[in-house]
Every structure is written in C-alpha cells, then in structure tokens.
Design an enzyme around this catalytic site. Sequence first.
Site, short mmCIF file in Angstrom:
data_model
loop_
_atom_site.label_atom_id
_atom_site.label_comp_id
_atom_site.label_asym_id
_atom_site.label_seq_id
_atom_site.Cartn_x
_atom_site.Cartn_y
_atom_site.Cartn_z
N GLU A 149 42.39 37.23 51.33
CA GLU A 149 41.04 38.25 51.35
C GLU A 149 40.12 37.99 50.18
O GLU A 149 40.84 37.80 49.04
CB GLU A 149 41.61 39.62 51.37
CG GLU A 149 42.35 39.74 52.90
CD GLU A 149 43.06 41.27 53.00
OE1 GLU A 149 43.27 41.48 54.18
OE2 GLU A 149 43.14 42.07 52.18
N CYS A 162 34.78 39.42 44.40
CA CYS A 162 36.43 39.54 44.12
C CYS A 162 37.01 38.53 44.73
O CYS A 162 37.34 38.65 46.14
CB CYS A 162 36.84 41.02 44.28
SG CYS A 162 38.48 41.19 43.88
N CYS A 168 51.65 37.20 45.78
CA CYS A 168 51.61 37.16 44.23
C CYS A 168 52.92 36.94 43.61
O CYS A 168 53.81 37.12 44.21
CB CYS A 168 50.98 38.52 44.07
SG CYS A 168 50.55 38.76 42.09
N CYS A 175 54.40 44.08 40.56
CA CYS A 175 53.52 45.48 40.10
C CYS A 175 54.00 46.46 41.22
O CYS A 175 53.57 46.29 42.64
CB CYS A 175 52.13 45.35 39.92
SG CYS A 175 51.64 44.05 38.66
N CYS A 224 50.99 47.95 43.60
CA CYS A 224 49.93 47.11 44.13
C CYS A 224 50.26 46.59 45.59
O CYS A 224 51.77 46.08 45.67
CB CYS A 224 49.80 45.96 43.28
SG CYS A 224 48.53 44.51 44.08
N SER A 245 45.28 43.57 32.71
CA SER A 245 45.85 45.02 33.36
C SER A 245 46.67 45.64 32.61
O SER A 245 47.92 45.14 32.84
CB SER A 245 46.09 44.40 35.08
OG SER A 245 44.95 43.76 35.34
N CYS A 252 40.63 47.60 44.91
CA CYS A 252 41.74 47.04 43.79
C CYS A 252 43.04 47.40 44.52
O CYS A 252 43.35 48.67 44.61
CB CYS A 252 41.71 47.65 42.41
SG CYS A 252 40.41 47.06 41.78
N1 SAH Z 1 46.82 39.80 38.97
C1 SAH Z 1 45.86 40.21 38.34
C2 SAH Z 1 44.61 40.30 39.23
C3 SAH Z 1 44.64 41.16 40.64
S1 SAH Z 1 45.03 42.83 40.58
C4 SAH Z 1 45.87 41.31 37.39
O1 SAH Z 1 47.08 42.03 37.47
O2 SAH Z 1 44.98 41.60 36.75
C5 SAH Z 1 43.23 43.51 40.24
C6 SAH Z 1 43.20 44.70 39.32
O3 SAH Z 1 43.80 45.97 40.35
C7 SAH Z 1 44.37 44.73 38.33
O4 SAH Z 1 43.88 45.60 37.35
C8 SAH Z 1 45.46 45.66 38.84
O5 SAH Z 1 46.47 46.24 38.10
C9 SAH Z 1 44.75 46.55 39.84
N2 SAH Z 1 45.50 47.31 40.95
C10 SAH Z 1 46.63 47.09 41.60
N3 SAH Z 1 47.12 47.77 42.38
C11 SAH Z 1 46.04 48.86 42.40
C12 SAH Z 1 46.03 49.95 42.97
N4 SAH Z 1 46.88 50.47 44.14
N5 SAH Z 1 44.99 50.92 42.76
C13 SAH Z 1 44.02 50.53 41.59
N6 SAH Z 1 44.47 49.45 41.20
C14 SAH Z 1 45.30 48.84 41.26
#
Ligand code: SAH
Length: 346
Positions: A94, A107, A114, A118, A121, A220, A339
């Site tokens: 996406e 984005c 992935c 995390c 996520c 992040s 995000c």
């Molecule tokens: N893997 C990379 C890029 C993808 S995530 C990274 O970790 O930066 C993009 C952003 O969304 C990251 O800052 C991540 O921590 C955040 N993110 C992930 N899940 C989320 C959620 N449920 N709510 C808000 N931000 C989230």
Amino acid sequence: MQKSKKDIRALTKEQLREFFVSNGDKAFRGNQVYEWLWQKAAHSFEGMTNISKETREMLQDNFVINHIRVDQMQRSNDGTIKNAVRLHDGLVVESVLIPTSDRTTACVSSQVGCSLDCKFCATARLKRMRNLNPDEIYDQVVAIDNESRLYFDRPLSNIVFMGMGEPLMNYNNVLKAIDKITSNEGLGMSPKRITVSTSGVPKIIKKMADEGVRFNLAVSLHSAIDEVRTSIMPFNENFPLHDLREALEYWYAKTKNRITYEYVVWEGINDKQKDVDALVRFCRFAPSKVNIIEYNPIDDGDFRQATSKAIAMYQRTLEANGITVTVRRSRGKDIDAACGQLANKS
Ligand code: SAH
C-alpha cells in the site's frame, strides 16, 4: 521452450547501452529506451514512439517491463488517498498520498510485510514476504505524482518512506530507487524532500552517513529507555539504544543533517516524567527534533493513546529544554491509511 525474459528495468543505463551495441545497434538507443523506462515510466514497448518497430519487437522478445498496478484507490474524507498496489507477482503493498494546503506527500512502502516486529504496528503482523525492487518503489511514487496532478493540480512535493516495511532492511534497493527519483533522468526531485524513516539499524545508518546521502533521516524512537523500547519493539534487543545513539552521532557528524524522532505516547507505557526525561537526554546526543504522532489503534487494545495531559507534559518538557517538538494529527484514519495501519485489509 520459451526462454524466460528479463525485467528490463533491472539493467543500468550502461548495461542497456551495451545490450544495443552487442545487437549491432547504437549505444544511444540505450539512452532513448532508458528515458522511456524511467522518466516517462512506460509500461509497454509499443508506446516507445521514437524507436523503430523492429527494435521494439526485438525488445519484446528479450525483456518484460514489470510494473505495478493500482488495484484499488480509496479516498478519505480528509483528502488522503490510499493505493492498493499489485506487484507483478500478485503480492500487494500500500502507498498513501497525503495532501495539505501547500504540499502533497507520498508515503511509500519498501517491503511486502515487514522484517521487524513492533507490537503496535499492523504491518508487523504480516511478516516480511519480500523486498521491493527499486522499480516497484519508484512506480509507487510515479502513481502518486500522477494522482496529485489529477486531483490536486500540482506535482508531488515530498516523499516519506513510512509505508510498509523497514527501508534499512532493504537498503540497496531503497537507495537505487532514491537515485532514480532524484536523478534528472527520473523525477528530478530534491533529496531534501525525501525522508527515510527507520526503526534504527545502526550499521546501515553509519553506511548511509559514509555514502554521503542527502535525504532526511527519521527514527521511530518511541522510548529512550532500553527495557521499555524492547518491550514494544523487540528487535531493540539486538540493536540497543547505545548502538543507535552512536550511529546517530556518527550520522550527524558526517551529514550535518538534523534527525527527526517519531514518537507515540501510550498510556502506561511511556507516559511518565522519567520517559520524557530519558527522551530529553537522548535528544542531546545529536541535533534533533521530535514529532509526536497520534496512535492509530490497530485492534485488540493492548495499546492506548496517552491522555492529552501526558502529551502536553511531553511538549512542555521538550520545549523547556530547547528541543523542537511538533504534535501531529493522523490523516486517513477512516480508510486505514494512517501510520501503522497498512496491512492490506481489503
Ligand atoms: N519501519 C519504518 C517505517 C514504517 S512505520 C519505521 O519504523 O520507521 C512508519 C511510522 O509509523 C513509524 O514511526 C512507526 O513507529 C509508526 N507506527 C507504527 N504503528 C503505528 C500505529 N499503530 N500508530 C501510530 N504510529 C505507528
């Protein structure tokens, strides 16, 4: 048996020029085709109008042009657009177009699924299926640039690698895609308008610094305390904050480019004074700013956005210590485009 055809966009310009020379044509033909493939983002050989029919057929016999297809486009009531992008092998990623009054941000995804785990996520639930190729990343950008022109009457202005995947776990392909995006033979965008967001892979951050990349870096962070960070981002066990810190100091020393920390504040996880104090200390290691992002719930409710009081405490403490902080509202939540929500639900 039909010989399997090679993806022509896996070739460098030089390789393409050599291909034509070895087929008795001029090297210059390689430049022309290269321009079609990248700058004009052609999806077929037929449309390459300044190339003879014979040559187009010869290319057709030898190569394919793998390209993405936007299978489904959803529009949020705040203007955000989410594309479900089908890859040549049927997998789907996406990407999201985020409009504001004066810019359009793409984005984009860097992996199918992935590599990381995390806990908050949605993409992490998919596991990593494969890395995206440079052309698959590039094509997501082209698709959003076209949508921006069509729906907002302006070209794409910014790119963030905050879609699905961990860009630094697919570093070579991400870098190749950025080279094309910034090259005048591609989209000609300034690297200053591109941000690569990572959970923090110290070795690759140092490598990027050594290579003198000119795009922005976002990390992040979500916690500056190892135990807390490991509990929500388990890979932190292997790449602890100390190593991350060292890599970021190195990054700044080499690039002089300020780092952005992305940070979600969750109730009962990182919403105490000790959490913000640890963040303040971490911010001192290298010039940086903090982006507090809203939590986008993904399901069961293990995580809850902290109270506005806790967020105000963060903002106040960071500002009192001279650290720039922005509190960002989510976009595209109603279509699962925010995000952490990208998970091919549809
Ligand atoms: N893997 C990379 C890029 C993808 S995530 C990274 O970790 O930066 C993009 C952003 O969304 C990251 O800052 C991540 O921590 C955040 N993110 C992930 N899940 C989320 C959620 N449920 N709510 C808000 N931000 C989230």
